[in-house]
Design a protein around this motif. Structure first.
Motif, PDB file in Angstrom:
ATOM      1  N   UNK A   1       9.148  -0.057  -8.724  1.00 24.43           N
ATOM      2  CA  UNK A   1       8.053   0.801  -9.165  1.00 24.43           C
ATOM      3  C   UNK A   1       8.616   2.115  -9.668  1.00 24.43           C
ATOM      4  N   UNK A   2       7.923   2.717 -10.606  1.00 19.93           N
ATOM      5  CA  UNK A   2       8.313   4.037 -11.113  1.00 19.93           C
ATOM      6  C   UNK A   2       8.096   5.094 -10.040  1.00 19.93           C
ATOM      7  N   UNK A   3       6.984   5.775 -10.101  1.00 21.91           N
ATOM      8  CA  UNK A   3       6.697   6.838  -9.130  1.00 21.91           C
ATOM      9  C   UNK A   3       5.944   6.316  -7.905  1.00 21.91           C
ATOM     10  N   UNK A   4       5.463   5.075  -7.956  1.00 19.82           N
ATOM     11  CA  UNK A   4       4.738   4.484  -6.821  1.00 19.82           C
ATOM     12  C   UNK A   4       5.699   4.294  -5.651  1.00 19.82           C
ATOM     13  N   UNK A   5       5.265   4.594  -4.450  1.00 23.36           N
ATOM     14  CA  UNK A   5       6.071   4.411  -3.238  1.00 23.36           C
ATOM     15  C   UNK A   5       5.271   3.611  -2.233  1.00 23.36           C
ATOM     16  N   UNK A   6       5.753   2.426  -1.909  1.00 26.33           N
ATOM     17  CA  UNK A   6       5.092   1.598  -0.909  1.00 26.33           C
ATOM     18  C   UNK A   6       5.459   2.044   0.490  1.00 26.33           C
ATOM     19  N   UNK A   7       4.476   1.995   1.395  1.00 25.88           N
ATOM     20  CA  UNK A   7       4.740   2.360   2.789  1.00 25.88           C
ATOM     21  C   UNK A   7       4.308   1.286   3.768  1.00 25.88           C
ATOM     22  N   UNK A   8       3.549   0.284   3.288  1.00 24.61           N
ATOM     23  CA  UNK A   8       3.115  -0.809   4.163  1.00 24.61           C
ATOM     24  C   UNK A   8       2.769  -2.024   3.322  1.00 24.61           C
ATOM     25  N   UNK A   9       2.684  -3.174   3.975  1.00 23.99           N
ATOM     26  CA  UNK A   9       2.419  -4.423   3.270  1.00 23.99           C
ATOM     27  C   UNK A   9       1.613  -5.360   4.159  1.00 23.99           C
ATOM     28  N   UNK A  10       0.794  -6.189   3.514  1.00 23.39           N
ATOM     29  CA  UNK A  10       0.048  -7.233   4.214  1.00 23.39           C
ATOM     30  C   UNK A  10       0.182  -8.512   3.396  1.00 23.39           C
ATOM     31  N   UNK A  11       0.252  -9.640   4.085  1.00 21.24           N
ATOM     32  CA  UNK A  11       0.438 -10.940   3.435  1.00 21.24           C
ATOM     33  C   UNK A  11      -0.815 -11.800   3.590  1.00 21.24           C
ATOM     34  N   UNK A  12      -0.991 -12.682   2.622  1.00 20.04           N
ATOM     35  CA  UNK A  12      -2.091 -13.640   2.709  1.00 20.04           C
ATOM     36  C   UNK A  12      -3.293 -13.253   1.923  1.00 20.04           C
TER      37      UNK A  12
ATOM     38  N   UNK B   1      -1.657   0.151   5.877  1.00 22.99           N
ATOM     39  CA  UNK B   1      -2.268  -0.697   4.836  1.00 22.99           C
ATOM     40  C   UNK B   1      -3.563  -0.104   4.300  1.00 22.99           C
ATOM     41  N   UNK B   2      -3.458   1.137   3.860  1.00 25.50           N
ATOM     42  CA  UNK B   2      -4.586   1.787   3.203  1.00 25.50           C
ATOM     43  C   UNK B   2      -4.046   2.538   1.990  1.00 25.50           C
ATOM     44  N   UNK B   3      -4.952   3.044   1.186  1.00 25.05           N
ATOM     45  CA  UNK B   3      -4.539   3.777  -0.003  1.00 25.05           C
ATOM     46  C   UNK B   3      -4.495   2.868  -1.224  1.00 25.05           C
ATOM     47  N   UNK B   4      -3.697   3.257  -2.188  1.00 20.87           N
ATOM     48  CA  UNK B   4      -3.577   2.518  -3.444  1.00 20.87           C
ATOM     49  C   UNK B   4      -2.785   1.234  -3.224  1.00 20.87           C
ATOM     50  N   UNK B   5      -3.304   0.133  -3.787  1.00 18.42           N
ATOM     51  CA  UNK B   5      -2.682  -1.184  -3.616  1.00 18.42           C
ATOM     52  C   UNK B   5      -1.828  -1.568  -4.820  1.00 18.42           C
TER      53      UNK B   5
ATOM     54  N   UNK C   1       0.844  -1.194   0.000  1.00 20.43           N
ATOM     55  CA  UNK C   1       0.000   0.000   0.000  1.00 20.43           C
ATOM     56  C   UNK C   1       0.878   1.241   0.000  1.00 20.43           C
ATOM     57  N   UNK C   2       0.371   2.317  -0.581  1.00 16.52           N
ATOM     58  CA  UNK C   2       1.150   3.554  -0.657  1.00 16.52           C
ATOM     59  C   UNK C   2       0.952   4.464   0.555  1.00 16.52           C
ATOM     60  N   UNK C   3       0.292   3.948   1.591  1.00 14.58           N
ATOM     61  CA  UNK C   3       0.066   4.696   2.819  1.00 14.58           C
ATOM     62  C   UNK C   3       0.353   3.780   4.006  1.00 14.58           C
TER      63      UNK C   3
END
Length: 107
Positions: free
Chosen positions: A96-107, A81-85, A76-78
């Motif tokens: 990723x190009x301009x996308x910046x991940x800030x959180x992750x969830x598994x499963x 674990x919210x925002x754009x996935x 997720x970019x926020x």
């Protein structure tokens, strides 16, 4: 009739004892492996054997990741674990190009 009730009680008690001895777990499943994310400053962070369904915030925004776990991940970019996935299947990596991940969830 009384003998049948006694046999039933013994069977139930034996079953309950078996469950207590062998145990049953309600623990969350964990992915096996390591998830490495590429911080925007060029360094790397890692999460080992993450628990499925739990949100992990990165300590710095990420420009890419390498999911070397046995479970699919969603970045997720926020934080929280919210925002754009952005999906990242198991055993794959992506920058990723301009996308910046800030959180992750598994499963």
């Amino acid at each position: 009739m009384m003998k049948l009730m006694s046999v039933t009680r013994v069977a139930l008690a034996a079953g309950a004892a078996f469950l207590l001895v062998t145990g049953f777990t309600l623990d969350a499943q964990a992915a096996t492996g390591t998830f490495v994310y590429d911080r925007i400053d060029g360094t790397h962070g890692a999460i080992s054997n993450p628990v499925n369904g739990r949100c992990y915030d990165f300590d710095s925004p990420a420009s890419g990741a390498d999911n070397q776990t046995d479970t699919d991940a969603v970045i997720y970019d926020t934080y929280g674990c919210s925002g754009t996935k952005q999906s990242l299947p198991k055993r794959t990596g992506e920058s990723w190009g301009s996308y910046r991940g800030e959180s992750v969830i598994f499963g």
